[in-house]
Design a protein around this motif. Structure first.
Motif, PDB file in Angstrom:
ATOM      1  N   ILE A   1      -8.675 -10.713  11.416  1.00 57.22           N
ATOM      2  CA  ILE A   1      -8.302 -10.038  10.167  1.00 57.22           C
ATOM      3  C   ILE A   1      -6.842  -9.608  10.203  1.00 57.22           C
ATOM      4  N   ALA A   2      -6.419  -9.022  11.342  1.00 63.30           N
ATOM      5  CA  ALA A   2      -5.028  -8.568  11.480  1.00 63.30           C
ATOM      6  C   ALA A   2      -4.056  -9.740  11.387  1.00 63.30           C
ATOM      7  N   LEU A   3      -4.412 -10.861  12.014  1.00 60.16           N
ATOM      8  CA  LEU A   3      -3.536 -12.033  11.982  1.00 60.16           C
ATOM      9  C   LEU A   3      -3.406 -12.581  10.561  1.00 60.16           C
ATOM     10  N   GLY A   4      -4.540 -12.698   9.867  1.00 61.90           N
ATOM     11  CA  GLY A   4      -4.508 -13.223   8.511  1.00 61.90           C
ATOM     12  C   GLY A   4      -3.712 -12.347   7.561  1.00 61.90           C
TER      13      GLY A   4
ATOM     14  N   TYR B   1       0.963 -10.898   4.236  1.00 61.48           N
ATOM     15  CA  TYR B   1       1.840  -9.877   3.674  1.00 61.48           C
ATOM     16  C   TYR B   1       3.259  -9.962   4.231  1.00 61.48           C
ATOM     17  N   SER B   2       3.400 -10.530   5.413  1.00 65.83           N
ATOM     18  CA  SER B   2       4.746 -10.758   5.940  1.00 65.83           C
ATOM     19  C   SER B   2       5.491 -11.754   5.060  1.00 65.83           C
ATOM     20  N   ALA B   3       4.773 -12.777   4.585  1.00 66.33           N
ATOM     21  CA  ALA B   3       5.391 -13.760   3.690  1.00 66.33           C
ATOM     22  C   ALA B   3       5.652 -13.164   2.309  1.00 66.33           C
ATOM     23  N   LEU B   4       4.705 -12.348   1.807  1.00 66.06           N
ATOM     24  CA  LEU B   4       4.862 -11.758   0.481  1.00 66.06           C
ATOM     25  C   LEU B   4       6.034 -10.778   0.440  1.00 66.06           C
ATOM     26  N   PHE B   5       6.181  -9.976   1.488  1.00 63.49           N
ATOM     27  CA  PHE B   5       7.234  -8.963   1.520  1.00 63.49           C
ATOM     28  C   PHE B   5       8.514  -9.470   2.176  1.00 63.49           C
ATOM     29  N   GLU B   6       8.494 -10.752   2.623  1.00 64.95           N
ATOM     30  CA  GLU B   6       9.661 -11.360   3.267  1.00 64.95           C
ATOM     31  C   GLU B   6      10.143 -10.489   4.435  1.00 64.95           C
ATOM     32  N   THR B   7       9.174 -10.123   5.293  1.00 61.57           N
ATOM     33  CA  THR B   7       9.438  -9.301   6.465  1.00 61.57           C
ATOM     34  C   THR B   7       9.186 -10.122   7.725  1.00 61.57           C
TER      35      THR B   7
ATOM     36  N   LEU C   1       3.499  -7.951  11.813  1.00 58.48           N
ATOM     37  CA  LEU C   1       2.161  -8.191  12.341  1.00 58.48           C
ATOM     38  C   LEU C   1       1.676  -7.045  13.227  1.00 58.48           C
ATOM     39  N   PRO C   2       2.477  -6.538  14.181  1.00 59.02           N
ATOM     40  CA  PRO C   2       2.031  -5.362  14.945  1.00 59.02           C
ATOM     41  C   PRO C   2       1.791  -4.141  14.060  1.00 59.02           C
ATOM     42  N   HIS C   3       2.624  -3.989  13.018  1.00 58.61           N
ATOM     43  CA  HIS C   3       2.457  -2.869  12.083  1.00 58.61           C
ATOM     44  C   HIS C   3       1.092  -2.932  11.405  1.00 58.61           C
ATOM     45  N   VAL C   4       0.720  -4.109  10.936  1.00 61.22           N
ATOM     46  CA  VAL C   4      -0.560  -4.276  10.256  1.00 61.22           C
ATOM     47  C   VAL C   4      -1.721  -4.136  11.237  1.00 61.22           C
ATOM     48  N   ALA C   5      -1.600  -4.758  12.396  1.00 57.88           N
ATOM     49  CA  ALA C   5      -2.695  -4.742  13.371  1.00 57.88           C
ATOM     50  C   ALA C   5      -3.003  -3.327  13.853  1.00 57.88           C
TER      51      ALA C   5
END
Length: 285
Positions: free
Chosen positions: A67-70, A75-81, A87-91
């Motif tokens: 789930i964290a990877l997906g 969202y990394s692509a959507l926010f251009e981050t 990814l660590p932030h979300v996980a």
């Protein structure tokens, strides 16, 4: 049904009244002394969930990682981050949120789901609270594998601030206990509360910077003034006091201050509820 626990020395003035601070604190103390029981029950809860599974409890970490990877990639692509940052932030955000939401959602039904034990097992009411928090702690520790893997793939300087993760998680667990006490007692009386809590919890997930970052608002000139509104969300402060040391970020003292204040106020409300209504839970369930 007697409200006294084994070994209690009952004040004659309190015999006729089940509402007393002494009995509320005695329940907390008696429940804590039964650590071998609720510790065993909490572990059995996890084993039962993954019985006859080849990987067993490892599925907890696998599902969390997938789930964290997906979400991290999306969202990394959507926010251009950069994915190494996002990814660590979300996980870690999901790791902490799973513990928080578990205490909230399961806490609202902790006494309802243990109806049989409450009615027929002479045990402190808070034994079920400790069991719940312990079970969620085991889930959290399993999911820490995901954090460890991310720190190896995306290394960053953690420093001594990492040690703050221990008291931060302890503070989360303490708050999980009072939330379960308060919502659990109220939900046994008013059965509409669990679905309401479930709906509100889902809303809070989207309002909390878990799959998005508050820095995105700060970097957007049009939304910069709204970034401060995020701090009105109490979950945000508990999220940050643990996420910051786990990711090696700067520690913000006011988050700890707010989290500590919420802890004191929350436990006061939970103790009042426990004092006034603990003897009625067995009848309400």
């Amino acid at each position: 049904m007697s409200d006294s626990e084994p070994g209690d020395v009952v004040d004659p003035s309190e015999v006729s009244s089940p509402r007393s601070w002494r009995r509320a604190f005695a329940d907390l103390s008696a429940g804590w002394r039964q650590r071998p029981l609720w510790g065993y029950l909490g572990w059995q809860d996890i084993k039962q969930r993954y019985r006859r599974s080849v990987l067993g409890p490892l599925w907890i970490s696998i599902s969390m990682g997938v789930i964290a990877l997906g979400l991290g990639i999306l969202y990394s692509a959507l926010f251009e981050t950069p994915i190494a940052t996002f990814l660590p932030h979300v996980a870690v955000g999901l790791l902490i949120w799973n513990f928080v939401s578990g205490c909230i959602l399961e806490g609202s039904e902790v006494f309802i789901s243990n109806e049989g034990l409450i009615k027929f097992l002479p045990a402190p009411l808070t034994l079920h609270i400790y069991r719940l928090v312990w079970r969620q702690t085991l889930f959290f520790l399993h999911n820490m594998v995901v954090w460890a893997v991310l720190m190896m793939v995306f290394p960053r300087p953690l420093g001594w601030a990492l040690l703050l993760a221990v008291p931060a998680f302890a503070l989360l667990a303490v708050n999980g206990a009072w939330i379960a006490i308060l919502s659990g007692i109220l939900a046994t009386r008013f059965r509409d509360i669990p679905p309401i809590i479930a709906s509100v919890t889902q809303l809070v997930f989207y309002l909390t910077p878990i799959v998005w970052s508050i820095d995105i608002l700060k970097d957007n000139e049009a939304a910069r003034e709204r970034a401060s509104l995020v701090e009105l969300n109490p979950v945000f402060h508990f999220l940050e006091i643990l996420r910051q040391p786990l990711l090696g970020q700067e520690i913000v003292g006011r988050y700890w201050l707010v989290a500590g204040t919420i802890t004191v106020v929350g436990w006061f409300a939970a103790l009042v509820c426990l004092r006034n209504y603990r003897s009625r839970v067995a009848y309400w369930v």
